[in-house]
Scaffold this active site. Structure first.
Site, short mmCIF file in Angstrom:
data_model
loop_
_atom_site.label_atom_id
_atom_site.label_comp_id
_atom_site.label_asym_id
_atom_site.label_seq_id
_atom_site.Cartn_x
_atom_site.Cartn_y
_atom_site.Cartn_z
N GLU A 1 1.59 2.34 -4.00
CA GLU A 1 0.14 1.70 -4.51
C GLU A 1 0.27 1.21 -5.83
O GLU A 1 -0.53 0.20 -6.33
CB GLU A 1 -0.72 2.52 -3.76
CG GLU A 1 -1.78 1.58 -4.13
CD GLU A 1 -2.76 2.34 -2.77
OE1 GLU A 1 -4.04 2.20 -3.47
OE2 GLU A 1 -2.41 2.21 -1.96
N SER B 1 -4.21 6.81 -4.87
CA SER B 1 -2.90 7.21 -4.31
C SER B 1 -1.85 6.29 -5.07
O SER B 1 -1.85 5.26 -5.35
CB SER B 1 -3.32 6.46 -2.93
OG SER B 1 -4.57 6.97 -2.82
N ARG C 1 -5.32 -3.14 1.10
CA ARG C 1 -5.04 -2.96 -0.26
C ARG C 1 -4.62 -4.67 -0.87
O ARG C 1 -3.72 -4.79 -1.40
CB ARG C 1 -4.17 -1.58 -0.51
CG ARG C 1 -3.47 -0.74 0.35
CD ARG C 1 -5.29 0.33 -1.33
NE ARG C 1 -5.61 1.56 -0.64
CZ ARG C 1 -6.24 2.75 0.21
NH1 ARG C 1 -6.73 1.48 0.68
NH2 ARG C 1 -5.99 3.54 0.07
#
Length: 388
Positions: free
Chosen positions: A298, A228, A179
């Site tokens: 996130e 997410s 990520r």
């Protein structure tokens, strides 16, 4: 023009500015969460000159600015964003195939690349099927799974930083992580080259259909969500930790932890950013108490006065769509951010959600539906959803 107009205001009201400008535009129209107060300015920059001129002026003036991508993986404060929210328009939405690679503008949708790869029987992009968002954001967030990610496909990336200008780097000159990537917070991705390799068309189709079925089976893709919410901890799954802490179905106001996937918080209708933040903290505290693991968000926060508690010290570059976790750990989209003072005003109202390429929850759902159609019929769509 008012005598005391700021440099940003002067630029944006200039007839020569190649873009669309809207003042006090609700960012709820431009996020997949359908949450968020107004941006001081919402700007669709249609050319490199318009974009670079705008971010240069913002940086010089100390005006906060952010490139939103398609508005996923971001939670905008109810009070909005006292700066310039930028999306990449016309000249950044190109997609062409040249010899052994795709040459793609950062504002093009990742789904357009997936569909083109499917039509041409090109492998290596199956992991991204069903993932909405822009190619630029996919690069910034290094979209992918545990085994495949977009950084592996990158031949080169062209970027722009205020004060430093244009740069073109090879893919192996960029660090790719979970990520994450090594692009600077104020670095705007403009274009990239992605390696394309011929593959068995039946294997490409089967892998894409399998990935899409898994994603649809375990993620609430039809509901307003940012994707997410928390990053997976090392060697673990945020979704499983949240479920184990008994948080599935938990609610605060209009926000609810999805019954389908613990790492998704959905907007059931009328949810505020404050609702989502409160529910995130409730989930984080429950997981910390039950497991000792402190979840790190996130989703990026935009316009808030204070960081989310466990976000302090984390990467502060804004991201875009991150629809992942253990089902199909994909992430996509892209943003850059700058900071500074507040800005001045003009008039205008942006088109409603989903119109004229406006990023939206409906547009994201349409991209997934378009990929389903492409896999079923063999047809592709361009990045605005038209059949190609």
């Amino acid at each position: 023009m008012a005598r005391h107009a700021s440099p940003v205001q002067s630029l944006l009201v200039d007839d020569r500015f190649d873009g669309d400008v809207y003042a006090h535009e609700p960012l709820s129209r431009h996020t997949t969460y359908r949450i968020g107060g107004p941006a001081r300015f919402f700007v669709r920059a249609n050319s490199v000159g318009a974009l670079t001129g705008l971010v240069d002026v913002c940086a010089a003036e100390g005006t906060p600015w952010v490139v939103l991508g398609r508005g996923s993986n971001v939670l905008v404060a109810d009070a909005g964003f006292a700066g310039v929210a930028i999306v990449l328009g016309r000249d950044f939405r190109t997609l062409r195939f040249d010899d052994d690679r795709f040459i793609v503008g950062a504002g093009a949708s990742l789904s357009a690349v997936v569909q083109e790869a499917f039509k041409r029987a090109i492998g290596g992009f199956e992991f991204a099927v069903g993932t909405p968002g822009t190619v630029g954001g996919a690069l910034r967030m290094n979209a992918g799974t545990a085994d495949e990610w977009i950084g592996q496909r990158v031949v080169s990336v062209t970027t722009y930083r205020p004060g430093r200008g244009l740069a073109r780097r090879r893919g192996d000159e960029i660090s790719w992580g979970y990520r994450a990537s090594s692009f600077a917070a104020d670095e705007v991705i403009l274009e990239c080259e992605l390696a394309a390799e011929a593959a068995d068309p039946y294997r490409v189709r089967d892998k894409m259909e399998g990935n899409l079925a898994r994603r649809k089976g375990c993620q609430p893709l039809s509901e307003p969500t940012c994707g997410s919410v928390f990053k997976n901890p090392e060697g673990g799954s945020a979704g499983r930790l949240i479920e184990g802490a008994g948080c599935k179905g938990a609610e605060v106001g209009g926000a609810k932890v999805s019954e389908l996937h613990g790492n998704f918080i959905v907007n059931r209708g009328g949810a505020t950013a404050a609702d989502v933040r409160a529910l995130m903290e409730q989930v984080r505290a429950a997981v910390l108490e039950s497991t000792g693991v402190e979840l790190v968000p996130e989703v990026r926060m935009l316009g808030f006065d204070e960081d989310f508690p466990s976000a302090r010290g984390a990467d502060e570059a804004f991201g875009d769509e991150a629809f992942g976790d253990e089902c199909a750990r994909g992430a996509a989209g892209g943003t850059s951010a700058g900071t500074g003072a507040s800005v001045a005003s003009t008039a205008g109202s942006a088109p409603s959600t989903g119109e004229r390429g406006t990023p939206s929850a409906d547009a994201a759902a349409g991209e997934t539906a378009g990929e389903v159609g492409a896999l079923s019929t063999g047809e592709g769509r361009d990045e605005d959803g038209r059949r190609g």
